[in-house]
Design an enzyme around this catalytic site. Structure first.
Site, PDB file in Angstrom:
ATOM      1  N   THR A  75      22.065  22.940  12.357  1.00  0.00           N
ATOM      2  CA  THR A  75      22.024  23.168  10.913  1.00  0.00           C
ATOM      3  C   THR A  75      23.416  23.537  10.410  1.00  0.00           C
ATOM      4  O   THR A  75      23.907  22.975   9.422  1.00  0.00           O
ATOM      5  CB  THR A  75      21.005  24.290  10.585  1.00  0.00           C
ATOM      6  OG1 THR A  75      19.728  23.894  11.086  1.00  0.00           O
ATOM      7  CG2 THR A  75      20.920  24.557   9.100  1.00  0.00           C
ATOM      8  N   ASN A 153      14.149  12.816  13.859  1.00  0.00           N
ATOM      9  CA  ASN A 153      13.439  13.775  14.702  1.00  0.00           C
ATOM     10  C   ASN A 153      11.928  13.602  14.647  1.00  0.00           C
ATOM     11  O   ASN A 153      11.223  13.942  15.576  1.00  0.00           O
ATOM     12  CB  ASN A 153      13.818  15.208  14.308  1.00  0.00           C
ATOM     13  CG  ASN A 153      13.764  15.435  12.829  1.00  0.00           C
ATOM     14  OD1 ASN A 153      14.485  14.787  12.065  1.00  0.00           O
ATOM     15  ND2 ASN A 153      12.913  16.347  12.393  1.00  0.00           N
ATOM     16  N   GLN A 181      19.251  14.713  17.838  1.00  0.00           N
ATOM     17  CA  GLN A 181      18.160  14.278  18.727  1.00  0.00           C
ATOM     18  C   GLN A 181      18.610  13.308  19.818  1.00  0.00           C
ATOM     19  O   GLN A 181      17.773  12.845  20.595  1.00  0.00           O
ATOM     20  CB  GLN A 181      17.044  13.628  17.891  1.00  0.00           C
ATOM     21  CG  GLN A 181      16.251  14.598  17.049  1.00  0.00           C
ATOM     22  CD  GLN A 181      15.443  15.612  17.866  1.00  0.00           C
ATOM     23  OE1 GLN A 181      15.191  15.413  19.060  1.00  0.00           O
ATOM     24  NE2 GLN A 181      15.054  16.700  17.237  1.00  0.00           N
ATOM     25  N   HIS A 203      19.952  23.352  22.013  1.00  0.00           N
ATOM     26  CA  HIS A 203      18.564  23.604  22.446  1.00  0.00           C
ATOM     27  C   HIS A 203      17.718  22.343  22.515  1.00  0.00           C
ATOM     28  O   HIS A 203      16.578  22.371  22.978  1.00  0.00           O
ATOM     29  CB  HIS A 203      17.899  24.696  21.593  1.00  0.00           C
ATOM     30  CG  HIS A 203      17.498  24.314  20.210  1.00  0.00           C
ATOM     31  ND1 HIS A 203      16.188  24.024  19.883  1.00  0.00           N
ATOM     32  CD2 HIS A 203      18.199  24.198  19.058  1.00  0.00           C
ATOM     33  CE1 HIS A 203      16.117  23.751  18.580  1.00  0.00           C
ATOM     34  NE2 HIS A 203      17.323  23.857  18.065  1.00  0.00           N
ATOM     35  N   THR A 239      33.199  35.684  16.877  1.00  0.00           N
ATOM     36  CA  THR A 239      33.380  35.709  18.329  1.00  0.00           C
ATOM     37  C   THR A 239      32.428  34.710  18.985  1.00  0.00           C
ATOM     38  O   THR A 239      31.260  34.634  18.627  1.00  0.00           O
ATOM     39  CB  THR A 239      33.126  37.142  18.858  1.00  0.00           C
ATOM     40  OG1 THR A 239      34.020  37.999  18.172  1.00  0.00           O
ATOM     41  CG2 THR A 239      33.364  37.240  20.357  1.00  0.00           C
ATOM     42  N   CYS A 327      10.372  22.931  11.692  1.00  0.00           N
ATOM     43  CA  CYS A 327      10.687  23.818  10.575  1.00  0.00           C
ATOM     44  C   CYS A 327       9.662  23.710   9.457  1.00  0.00           C
ATOM     45  O   CYS A 327       9.491  24.628   8.679  1.00  0.00           O
ATOM     46  CB  CYS A 327      12.059  23.478  10.014  1.00  0.00           C
ATOM     47  SG  CYS A 327      13.234  23.115  11.288  1.00  0.00           S
TER      48      CYS A 327
HETATM   49  N1  PLP Z   1      18.975  17.745  12.805  1.00  0.00           N
HETATM   50  C1  PLP Z   1      17.930  17.238  13.455  1.00  0.00           C
HETATM   51  C2  PLP Z   1      17.728  15.767  13.475  1.00  0.00           C
HETATM   52  C3  PLP Z   1      17.026  18.080  14.110  1.00  0.00           C
HETATM   53  O1  PLP Z   1      15.979  17.582  14.738  1.00  0.00           O
HETATM   54  C4  PLP Z   1      17.253  19.479  14.052  1.00  0.00           C
HETATM   55  C5  PLP Z   1      16.291  20.420  14.674  1.00  0.00           C
HETATM   56  O2  PLP Z   1      15.119  20.136  14.785  1.00  0.00           O
HETATM   57  C6  PLP Z   1      18.378  19.953  13.368  1.00  0.00           C
HETATM   58  C7  PLP Z   1      19.219  19.061  12.751  1.00  0.00           C
HETATM   59  C8  PLP Z   1      18.681  21.417  13.278  1.00  0.00           C
HETATM   60  O3  PLP Z   1      19.154  21.885  14.507  1.00  0.00           O
HETATM   61  P1  PLP Z   1      19.119  23.456  14.828  1.00  0.00           P
HETATM   62  O4  PLP Z   1      17.708  23.794  15.134  1.00  0.00           O
HETATM   63  O5  PLP Z   1      20.019  23.611  16.003  1.00  0.00           O
HETATM   64  O6  PLP Z   1      19.650  24.136  13.619  1.00  0.00           O
END
Ligand code: PLP
Length: 386
Positions: A75, A153, A181, A203, A239, A327
């Protein structure tokens, strides 16, 4: 059939941290907890490991280490790329993106619009494809950046980022791709793609949450989103999350070696799961084109049922899957991705994403295929949607 402890089919939401990655990061929580910016040896040694991890993630995407900027997540990487394009080119205020981006891009664009920046959201076809001539025609003289994800995603659908980068190059516009992804699933070569900026998140590739990166091509002007100390060569204050960075580096190495597995074994598991669902359960269809698609993702619509009910009964059987992105799960709104693909709201509300990963087995696919038909039949028998 023995019920597995947990059948995890939600690898696009997050992934299990690989044991090798845990082993790599633990020393940086236990013994080597120095600050990498400190000048004494205890700190400098940690800084060397940050450098090593930077080289490893750079190798994953064929970048130079100095082109890697560690962030806290995907993000932040997406927000930062768009922010920088606007901040370094104050005469340009327009942002061009698509209607199916992750909220990490879309919500930031919402905010920009509220601040008076014009934003264009490109539509997609019912199969999820982008119209490249329309994309090209939508680039304006004041377009600061084009931001288009590589892999969706929710559906796994791939956009032709190399071709989009070529259009942007021709038009003299910066191009950012959210490739969160893709690692471990696709070969990533930023030189070949010729993107200006690219986002990743650890992650999603068997490293912990809370660490991401932004690739910024050499000589592309960059203005920090988070200011503070001079970390990351002055491009991101704060940091460093050393254990997370080291973990990301180790996961990047594993992702390179795991690529063949993802493209053969995991793809075969996904296909068997998808074909099994579509073949055994009437009133089902795949959302989006079969190809080009991530090898691990399947998004299926179940006619006449609510995804919420399916997910609840799957959960009771120990199966983790999702509707939409993690989300937005829990909200009753139909997925913005499926809606943009002209799915009706009821169809979108009855859609489930299965996303496989390194640790899925044949037995788990059998287990889902054994349970799902009964779950759908039960819900249809009592569904208010019919
Ligand atoms: N972009 C895509 C295509 C994602 O699938 C995700 C998370 O699901 C993100 C951005 C956001 O990543 P993060 O969870 O590391 O903020």
């Amino acid at each position: 059939m023995i019920q597995p402890a947990i059948c995890y089919f939600d690898n696009n939401a997050t992934t299990r941290v690989a044991p090798e990655v845990v082993d790599a990061m633990l020393p940086f929580l236990r013994e080597q907890w120095g600050n990498p910016s400190s000048t004494y040896v205890f700190g400098r040694q940690v800084g060397e490991q940050v450098d090593l991890a930077r080289a490893r993630v750079a190798a994953l995407i064929n970048a130079e280490p100095r082109e890697i900027l560690f962030t806290s997540c995907g993000t932040e990487s997406n927000n930062s790329a768009i922010h920088s394009a606007l901040a370094t080119q104050p005469e340009k205020r327009h942002v061009l993106t698509t209607a199916v981006e992750h909220s990490a891009t879309l919500k930031f664009c919402d905010l920009l619009q509220k601040r008076g920046y014009p934003v264009t959201l490109l539509p997609v076809a019912p199969d999820g494809a982008l119209d490249l001539p329309l994309l090209e025609a939508s680039i304006r003289p004041d377009t600061a950046i084009v931001s288009v994800m590589w892999a969706n995603n929710e559906t796994g659908i791939l956009f032709p980022v190399g071709a989009i980068a070529a259009i942007c190059r021709r038009k003299g516009v910066l191009f950012h791709s959210d490739a969160v992804q893709t690692p471990g699933k696709l070969k990533i070569d930023v030189r070949e793609l010729d993107v200006d900026c690219l986002s990743l998140s650890a992650h999603k590739l068997h490293a912990p949450k809370g660490i991401g990166l932004l690739y910024v091509k050499r000589r592309v002007k960059y203005q920090p989103y988070i200011v503070g100390g001079g970390q990351e060569r002055g491009r991101r204050g704060g940091t460093e999350n050393v254990a997370g960075i080291v973990a990301f580096g180790r996961a990047a190495e594993l992702a390179v070696s795991g690529l063949p597995d993802e493209n053969t074994r995991i793809r075969a598991l996904r296909d068997r799961l998808e074909e099994g669902i579509l073949g055994r359960i009437p009133g089902t269809s795949r959302n989006g084109a079969k190809e080009p698609r991530l090898p691990n993702t399947s998004n299926v619509a179940f006619d006449g049922v609510e995804a919420e009910g399916i997910l609840m009964l799957l959960d009771q059987a120990g199966i983790c899957a999702s509707s939409g992105s993690a989300c937005t799960t829990g909200s009753l709104d139909p997925s913005h991705v499926l809606t943009a693909m002209a799915c009706s709201a009821t169809w979108a509300r009855g859609s489930i994403r299965f996303s496989l990963g390194l640790y899925n087995t044949d037995a788990e696919v059998d287990y889902v295929l054994q349970h799902l038909p009964g779950i759908i039949a039960k819900l249809r028998a009592s569904s208010p949607m019919e």
